[in-house]
Design a protein around this motif. Sequence first.
Motif, mmCIF file in Angstrom:
data_model
loop_
_atom_site.group_PDB
_atom_site.id
_atom_site.type_symbol
_atom_site.label_atom_id
_atom_site.label_comp_id
_atom_site.label_asym_id
_atom_site.label_seq_id
_atom_site.Cartn_x
_atom_site.Cartn_y
_atom_site.Cartn_z
ATOM 1 N N ASN A 109 -23.286 45.262 23.124
ATOM 2 C CA ASN A 109 -23.675 44.720 24.420
ATOM 3 C C ASN A 109 -22.828 43.498 24.780
ATOM 4 N N TYR A 110 -22.659 42.602 23.815
ATOM 5 C CA TYR A 110 -21.902 41.381 24.104
ATOM 6 C C TYR A 110 -20.443 41.691 24.429
ATOM 7 N N PHE A 111 -19.770 42.451 23.573
ATOM 8 C CA PHE A 111 -18.338 42.678 23.769
ATOM 9 C C PHE A 111 -18.064 43.553 24.995
ATOM 10 N N THR A 112 -18.958 44.479 25.303
ATOM 11 C CA THR A 112 -18.790 45.285 26.511
ATOM 12 C C THR A 112 -18.855 44.411 27.757
ATOM 13 N N ASN A 113 -19.872 43.560 27.828
ATOM 14 C CA ASN A 113 -20.049 42.707 29.006
ATOM 15 C C ASN A 113 -19.001 41.601 29.082
ATOM 16 N N GLU A 114 -18.681 41.011 27.932
ATOM 17 C CA GLU A 114 -17.725 39.907 27.936
ATOM 18 C C GLU A 114 -16.309 40.397 28.233
ATOM 19 N N SER A 115 -15.972 41.576 27.759
ATOM 20 C CA SER A 115 -14.659 42.141 28.057
ATOM 21 C C SER A 115 -14.501 42.375 29.562
ATOM 22 N N LYS A 116 -15.538 42.922 30.185
ATOM 23 C CA LYS A 116 -15.494 43.157 31.638
ATOM 24 C C LYS A 116 -15.399 41.837 32.400
ATOM 25 N N LEU A 122 -10.268 28.745 27.055
ATOM 26 C CA LEU A 122 -8.902 29.262 27.055
ATOM 27 C C LEU A 122 -8.496 29.728 28.452
ATOM 28 N N PHE A 123 -9.415 30.370 29.156
ATOM 29 C CA PHE A 123 -9.099 30.824 30.518
ATOM 30 C C PHE A 123 -8.707 29.644 31.404
ATOM 31 N N ASP A 124 -9.447 28.558 31.324
ATOM 32 C CA ASP A 124 -9.138 27.386 32.151
ATOM 33 C C ASP A 124 -7.751 26.835 31.827
ATOM 34 N N ILE A 125 -7.414 26.811 30.549
ATOM 35 C CA ILE A 125 -6.095 26.316 30.133
ATOM 36 C C ILE A 125 -4.989 27.226 30.658
ATOM 37 N N HIS A 148 -18.220 30.391 25.813
ATOM 38 C CA HIS A 148 -17.704 29.075 26.206
ATOM 39 C C HIS A 148 -16.286 28.850 25.688
ATOM 40 N N ILE A 149 -15.960 29.449 24.544
ATOM 41 C CA ILE A 149 -14.604 29.329 24.005
ATOM 42 C C ILE A 149 -13.636 30.175 24.834
ATOM 43 N N ASN A 150 -14.082 31.366 25.236
ATOM 44 C CA ASN A 150 -13.260 32.203 26.115
ATOM 45 C C ASN A 150 -12.963 31.492 27.431
#
Length: 362
Positions: free
Chosen positions: A274-281, A354-357, A349-351
Amino acid sequence: MLSTHGANVKQLCIKYNLNEDKITDFSSNINIFKPHINYELLAENISFSINRYPDIEYSELKENISHLYKIDKNYIQVGNGATELIYDLLLLDEFKNIGIFNPTFSEYERASLINKKNVIDLDINKIDQIDENTTIKDFKNLYLQENVNIPDILILCNPNNPTGIITNLQNLIKFCKKNNIFLLVDETFIDFMYNENFSLISNIKLYDNLIILNAITKFFAMTGARLGYTFCSNKDINRALEKIKKPWSINILAEEVIKQLCNINTDFYEKTKNYFTNESKRLYDKYSSIKNISITNSSAPFFTISLHDKNAQELQKKLLLEKNILIRTLNNYKNISKNSIRIAIKEKHINDMLFDILSDYF
């Protein structure tokens, strides 16, 4: 290139005089969730068995893996991590011409070359053009020159490493069966999302030319235990692997860990998927908004970004030295832009950090 594999953090920190504890490692694709393990019981069982040789036949270990994956124990071979099994498989006399769908994990080619096999580079982007009606002549026209040998075995990761793209392989396995070609599918990352319909594990008994590779390393976040396994119904292949097997290559820790994994709560599987499916999208949508990059729509716990006007190696070094962030460059992969990076999916929050950077950088 800073490293051949991801997670080579210690050597990089020595090289650049960095504090290893402060590195955020996006190069290593390990589950952020850990299965519930009774470490007191684990330590007790290990202390009881540490002065004994492991069972050289790994009978109980194979029974536990059989229980975990619902696979006939006679179809199972084990190794010190999936990597040992790759080297063992590609040592076999049955496999002289090795067709590798690239980009992919570098150890397939390395093992082939060390074992003095003929390596045939195949572009995975053409794989959808193969179906059960594809002839050897069609295959040669698609991939090979006329004077190149037809592969004895085809190898690929599904989902692909490094792109995370997943492929329906039903046509490919039918083509291989029809033309007496073995198919080795690395399913190390397939359990992270709802990819059950893409797994070939239910086809093991039906196709004796099929070999599936997996390990406890990634999904169960047990990198230190070093345990990999193959599933194959071909008696000749299993017999050949047993003949070249190194004695006692699996230690007591791996044997005891598998016992506990057989009893973990199914919530662990659902929570991970559930986590990786939603977070990947979510991450795909976010990164798609950045100009001058292209991102893969991944079905794995990582994704690939191609940089249009920046240098991947310079970005890797900049992030490491200025932000204590480690990403994976892909300049040693085939059939993919050399100016690409692979990023593991971590906690939300870690993802976002990195996205902001990266959004500021691009």
